[in-house]
Enzyme design. Structure first.
Site, PDB file in Angstrom:
ATOM      1  CG  ASP A 199       5.711   3.798   0.873  1.00 33.61           C
ATOM      2  OD1 ASP A 199       6.012   4.494   1.857  1.00 33.61           O
ATOM      3  OD2 ASP A 199       4.539   3.619   0.490  1.00 33.61           O
TER       4      ASP A 199
ATOM      5  CE  LYS B 159       0.930   4.925   8.413  1.00 33.85           C
ATOM      6  NZ  LYS B 159       0.893   4.197   7.164  1.00 33.85           N
TER       7      LYS B 159
ATOM      8  CE1 TYR C  50      -3.660   2.558   0.618  1.00 34.16           C
ATOM      9  CE2 TYR C  50      -2.384   3.286   2.514  1.00 34.16           C
ATOM     10  CZ  TYR C  50      -3.434   3.480   1.625  1.00 34.16           C
ATOM     11  OH  TYR C  50      -4.245   4.590   1.755  1.00 34.16           O
TER      12      TYR C  50
HETATM   13  C1  LIG Z   1       0.268   4.683   5.789  1.00 37.02           C
HETATM   14  C2  LIG Z   1       1.032   4.449   4.548  1.00 37.02           C
HETATM   15  C3  LIG Z   1       0.948   5.314   3.437  1.00 37.02           C
HETATM   16  C4  LIG Z   1      -0.039   6.440   3.397  1.00 37.02           C
HETATM   17  O1  LIG Z   1       0.187   7.397   4.361  1.00 37.02           O
HETATM   18  P1  LIG Z   1      -1.022   8.362   4.801  1.00 37.02           P
HETATM   19  O2  LIG Z   1      -0.379   9.318   5.733  1.00 37.02           O
HETATM   20  O3  LIG Z   1      -2.062   7.491   5.419  1.00 37.02           O
HETATM   21  O4  LIG Z   1      -1.526   9.007   3.558  1.00 37.02           O
HETATM   22  C5  LIG Z   1       1.798   5.102   2.380  1.00 37.02           C
HETATM   23  N1  LIG Z   1       2.669   4.082   2.366  1.00 37.02           N
HETATM   24  C6  LIG Z   1       2.769   3.216   3.387  1.00 37.02           C
HETATM   25  C7  LIG Z   1       3.779   2.119   3.344  1.00 37.02           C
HETATM   26  C8  LIG Z   1       1.934   3.357   4.503  1.00 37.02           C
HETATM   27  O5  LIG Z   1       2.005   2.465   5.505  1.00 37.02           O
END
Ligand SMILES: *Cc1c(COP(=O)(O)O)cnc(C)c1O
Length: 430
Positions: free
Chosen positions: A242, A270, A147
């Site tokens: 990511d 995060k 994701y």
């Molecule tokens: C949470 C997450 C996102 C998206 O971040 P948001 O702040 O919710 O938009 C993108 N990549 C990864 C790996 C994530 O865990």
């Protein structure tokens, strides 16, 4: 279930559903996958979270990752309070923006230059635009089950054939957008090779969660990330890690430090915002100079680098950088939890499979190894729902979905872990 235990949560949820779609501002919070209604949170402190009915839980969601120091860490709160007094947003540069960028660069040297944004979604969306602008190519290769936020081109799934273009996985996403994304299988080198062969010279970037944590936690097989580094280099495509979850969680330098691999671009979120809406992307100066105002790849944000959010981010990173033993401690505590669950659940027969790396783990309700999205699909989701409910009724708060991670923070004490295990022992007997 005690009657009346969730009286206020039930009432708030009813009102929320009237004004907010599904009553929530992000779908997984609705707890539909585990056939429950959500609890509404009043406050959180350290390893504990408290709902509006006065129920207390040991929290293993940790705001989905940011709360690596535990909730409401005193030093972070102090710095945020200090920042708030000076004003909430200026729309002009501040010193804290370069301080945070400098700290990110110290932890992840490949991020020579950094852009601050407001969410992980924005970070990945912008990194992809940059990769396309830099390479002058259109295609992005992603992996099933990884994701990267909810931008259009990433809400896609594999088409019917292995080598076909992706199709959209969300309403409102034209297949024409999805068409520029191609999908391979995590830990499957052949699927990546085949796509590079078919779309030779057309792939701008490979984007990957170096440890997949949004289909439950799945570790990269030995050599998988090295292979991605090599094949992207060979094909003049960029490699985007990511690290929205892994950044500052697996190690100070995230997954690149942990696995010793240097991607071209990194996205963070995060933890880097310390619980405030802040995220980042960055890489070598040569690539980042394609971003406006230096280059012609446009990206902007009214609240980007917000002074309160940067204060929370800087304070969180300061605590992590000054206490490197945190990583050893959360690794040990999470191991204690994982080993304990293994001992409780798998004594008579193998009922769960546990994946763990550092302070990230998942308890999969399947007896087989979990190395890809299709393995996750073998999980018994009803059993997970039962596990979720049992734990919640007994004061343990875990993600309301099998496809999410367990997050352990530095505020989780050995006593918290032992209390958690003694609750799980009650479930294990069932
Ligand atoms: C949470 C997450 C996102 C998206 O971040 P948001 O702040 O919710 O938009 C993108 N990549 C990864 C790996 C994530 O865990």
């Amino acid at each position: 279930m005690q009657s009346g235990k969730y009286k206020k949560s039930e009432k708030y949820f009813e009102i929320s559903q009237k004004y907010i779609p599904g009553g929530v501002n992000s779908p997984v919070r609705a707890a539909r996958a585990v056939h429950r209604d959500p609890v509404f949170i009043k406050s959180a402190s350290g390893s504990k979270i408290f709902d509006v009915d006065g129920n207390e839980y040991i929290d293993y969601v940790c705001s989905w990752g940011p709360a690596i120091l535990g909730h409401a860490h005193p030093y972070v709160l102090k710095k945020v309070k200090k920042a708030i007094k000076k004003g909430l947003s200026f729309g002009a540069p501040t010193k804290k923006e370069y301080i945070l960028a400098e700290m990110i660069n110290e932890a992840m040297p490949v991020m020579e230059q950094v852009r601050l944004v407001n969410s992980g979604t924005e970070a990945t969306m912008s990194a992809i635009r940059l990769a396309r602008g830099y390479t002058n190519r259109d295609l992005i290769l992603k992996f099933t089950g990884c994701y990267h936020g909810h931008s259009d081109g990433l809400l896609v799934k594999a088409g019917s054939g292995v080598l076909t273009e992706a199709i959209s996985s969300s309403g409102g996403v034209p297949d024409d957008y999805a068409k520029n994304t191609i999908v391979a299988e995590f830990n499957d080198i052949d699927s990546v090779n085949a796509l590079f062969e078919k779309y030779h010279g057309k792939i701008a970037a490979v984007i990957v969660e170096p440890v997949a944590a949004n289909m439950g936690v799945i570790l990269p097989d030995k050599g998988f990330l090295e292979f991605l580094r090599e094949i992207t280099r060979k094909n003049s495509a960029l490699l985007i890690f990511d690290e929205v979850i892994t950044g500052f969680r697996l190690a100070k330098g995230g997954a690149c430090e942990y696995f010793g691999i240097e991607p071209d671009l990194i996205t963070l979120g995060k933890i880097v915002g310390g619980g405030m809406p802040l995220a980042a992307y960055g890489g070598k100066k040569e690539i980042m100079s394609y971003i406006s105002p230096l280059g012609d790849v446009y990206q902007a944000g009214t609240l980007s680098g917000n002074p309160v959010a940067t204060a929370a981010g800087i304070a969180t990173l300061e605590v992590l950088f000054e206490n490197p033993d945190i990583y050893k401690r959360i690794d040990e505590n999470t191991k204690l939890l994982a080993d304990g669950i293994e001992n409780i659940m798998n004594t008579k027969e193998k009922r769960v499979h546990i994946n763990r790396i550092g302070s990230l783990m998942s308890v999969f309700f399947t007896s087989q190894d979990v190395k890809s999205y299709k393995d996750v699909l073998t999980c018994d989701l009803d059993k997970y729902a039962g596990y979720y409910s049992f734990l919640r009724e007994n004061g343990i708060y875990i993600a309301p979905s099998q496809f999410e991670a367990v997050f352990v923070s530095d505020a989780h004490s050995i006593e918290d872990i032992k209390n958690t295990l003694s609750i799980i022992a009650g479930f294990g007997g069932k």
